[in-house]
Design a protein around this motif. Structure first.
Motif, PDB file in Angstrom:
ATOM      1  N   THR A  93     -23.277 -58.354 -34.576  1.00 13.51           N
ATOM      2  CA  THR A  93     -23.244 -58.621 -33.148  1.00 13.51           C
ATOM      3  C   THR A  93     -24.474 -58.052 -32.456  1.00 13.51           C
ATOM      4  N   GLU A  94     -24.719 -58.586 -31.280  1.00 13.38           N
ATOM      5  CA  GLU A  94     -25.728 -58.046 -30.361  1.00 13.38           C
ATOM      6  C   GLU A  94     -24.965 -57.497 -29.164  1.00 13.38           C
ATOM      7  N   ILE A  95     -25.276 -56.278 -28.754  1.00 11.54           N
ATOM      8  CA  ILE A  95     -24.629 -55.719 -27.577  1.00 11.54           C
ATOM      9  C   ILE A  95     -25.695 -55.182 -26.623  1.00 11.54           C
ATOM     10  N   TYR A  96     -25.344 -55.197 -25.345  1.00 14.53           N
ATOM     11  CA  TYR A  96     -26.261 -54.656 -24.343  1.00 14.53           C
ATOM     12  C   TYR A  96     -25.554 -53.546 -23.581  1.00 14.53           C
ATOM     13  N   ILE A  97     -26.247 -52.400 -23.497  1.00 12.34           N
ATOM     14  CA  ILE A  97     -25.695 -51.235 -22.809  1.00 12.34           C
ATOM     15  C   ILE A  97     -26.641 -50.761 -21.710  1.00 12.34           C
ATOM     16  N   THR A  98     -27.874 -50.438 -22.090  1.00 10.92           N
ATOM     17  CA  THR A  98     -28.806 -49.781 -21.169  1.00 10.92           C
ATOM     18  C   THR A  98     -30.238 -49.907 -21.688  1.00 10.92           C
ATOM     19  N   SER A  99     -31.170 -49.393 -20.914  1.00  8.03           N
ATOM     20  CA  SER A  99     -32.576 -49.227 -21.314  1.00  8.03           C
ATOM     21  C   SER A  99     -33.318 -50.536 -21.572  1.00  8.03           C
ATOM     22  N   LYS A 100     -32.827 -51.635 -21.017  1.00  7.88           N
ATOM     23  CA  LYS A 100     -33.525 -52.915 -21.125  1.00  7.88           C
ATOM     24  C   LYS A 100     -33.703 -53.368 -22.563  1.00  7.88           C
ATOM     25  N   GLN A 101     -32.834 -52.898 -23.454  1.00 10.32           N
ATOM     26  CA  GLN A 101     -32.915 -53.358 -24.834  1.00 10.32           C
ATOM     27  C   GLN A 101     -31.521 -53.593 -25.375  1.00 10.32           C
ATOM     28  N   THR A 102     -31.422 -54.536 -26.300  1.00  6.23           N
ATOM     29  CA  THR A 102     -30.142 -54.820 -26.927  1.00  6.23           C
ATOM     30  C   THR A 102     -30.050 -54.068 -28.248  1.00  6.23           C
ATOM     31  N   LEU A 103     -28.824 -53.880 -28.702  1.00  7.14           N
ATOM     32  CA  LEU A 103     -28.559 -53.249 -29.989  1.00  7.14           C
ATOM     33  C   LEU A 103     -27.988 -54.297 -30.936  1.00  7.14           C
ATOM     34  N   HIS A 104     -28.361 -54.202 -32.199  1.00  7.02           N
ATOM     35  CA  HIS A 104     -27.900 -55.167 -33.198  1.00  7.02           C
ATOM     36  C   HIS A 104     -27.257 -54.411 -34.356  1.00  7.02           C
ATOM     37  N   GLY A 105     -26.126 -54.901 -34.805  1.00  6.20           N
ATOM     38  CA  GLY A 105     -25.407 -54.260 -35.898  1.00  6.20           C
ATOM     39  C   GLY A 105     -23.973 -54.741 -35.930  1.00  6.20           C
ATOM     40  N   TYR A 106     -23.036 -53.830 -36.192  1.00  5.10           N
ATOM     41  CA  TYR A 106     -21.637 -54.237 -36.217  1.00  5.10           C
ATOM     42  C   TYR A 106     -20.729 -53.071 -35.842  1.00  5.10           C
ATOM     43  N   ILE A 107     -19.548 -53.431 -35.363  1.00  7.56           N
ATOM     44  CA  ILE A 107     -18.562 -52.443 -34.914  1.00  7.56           C
ATOM     45  C   ILE A 107     -17.806 -51.892 -36.121  1.00  7.56           C
ATOM     46  N   LEU A 108     -17.678 -50.559 -36.168  1.00  5.56           N
ATOM     47  CA  LEU A 108     -16.936 -49.899 -37.242  1.00  5.56           C
ATOM     48  C   LEU A 108     -15.512 -49.557 -36.833  1.00  5.56           C
ATOM     49  N   SER A 109     -15.352 -49.023 -35.617  1.00  2.00           N
ATOM     50  CA  SER A 109     -14.035 -48.563 -35.155  1.00  2.00           C
ATOM     51  C   SER A 109     -13.960 -48.669 -33.649  1.00  2.00           C
ATOM     52  N   ILE A 110     -12.736 -48.891 -33.149  1.00  2.00           N
ATOM     53  CA  ILE A 110     -12.501 -48.895 -31.704  1.00  2.00           C
ATOM     54  C   ILE A 110     -11.539 -47.761 -31.392  1.00  2.00           C
TER      55      ILE A 110
END
Length: 222
Positions: A93-110
């Motif tokens: 997945t691609e996620i967006y949180i902050t700092s004008k950049q996206t993060l790429h990877g995958y979710i391990l736990s919720i």
């Protein structure tokens, strides 16, 4: 107005941080909107939508639509943020949180108020649910950065995760960490103490900085 009546219509959303997203509204849940921008399905927590409007015809005509299926097919079930995060576990997945950049990877736990995300760049990250702006599941089994499976471990470490974001940060006392993807020098250092909802961080020049827990969006170890 019930937002569900706008499913199938073309809209423009303004999110926190003046981010603008446009496309077709394809689903609406209790706390989540799904937008198809022609290429990707964006899962957007509705709390971050500051305003929205219908797209004009010329704006709609500028969108090029593909026939990509949604990797998170909900089979007509009512969607929510937590259900979506659970369905996305292990999917790139691609996620967006902050700092004008996206993060790429995958979710391990919720967990209760955060989730654990594995990024090939930043490794294991703890991300506050309150600050997730959007999530985009990858299509066609594409892997981030063209990496192979051996570079993307399913269980990257043996860390045990606390139920809450605050307790997880407390567990990192004494460790070198990077908050908010290192958006400035004052969010990188060693956690000294946590008191009264503030994290005392010792910076590289051994100066204490006190960070409000409510404004911490991401955490990863240096």
């Amino acid at each position: 107005m019930q937002m569900k009546v706008n499913i199938g219509k073309y809209v423009k959303l303004e999110l926190s941080g003046k981010k603008i997203l446009s496309g077709m509204l394809v689903d609406v849940g209790s706390d989540l909107w799904v937008l198809f921008n022609g290429q990707d399905y964006l899962y957007i927590p509705s709390i971050h939508c500051q305003n929205w409007q219908y797209l004009k015809q010329d704006e709609i005509e500028e969108i090029t639509f593909s026939n990509e299926p949604n990797p998170l097919d909900h089979h007509n079930e009512e969607i929510s943020l937590r259900k979506t995060l659970t369905a996305a576990k292990g999917i790139f997945t691609e996620i967006y949180i902050t700092s004008k950049q996206t993060l790429h990877g995958y979710i391990l736990s919720i967990m209760n108020n955060y989730f654990v995300f594995y990024s090939p760049i930043y490794k294991t990250m703890f991300i506050s649910l309150n600050h997730l702006k959007w999530l985009i599941p990858y299509t066609n089994n594409i892997r981030p950065y063209g990496l192979n499976n051996s570079s993307l471990p399913v269980n990257p470490n043996n860390i045990t995760f606390a139920r809450s974001f605050e307790v997880q940060i407390d567990k990192l006392t004494g460790e070198l960490v990077i908050f908010n993807i290192g958006e400035n020098d004052n969010v990188i250092g060693k956690i000294q103490t946590i008191k009264n909802n503030f994290v005392e961080l010792i910076t590289a020049k051994e100066e204490p900085v006190f960070l409000n827990l409510q404004h911490i969006k991401t955490v990863h170890m240096a």
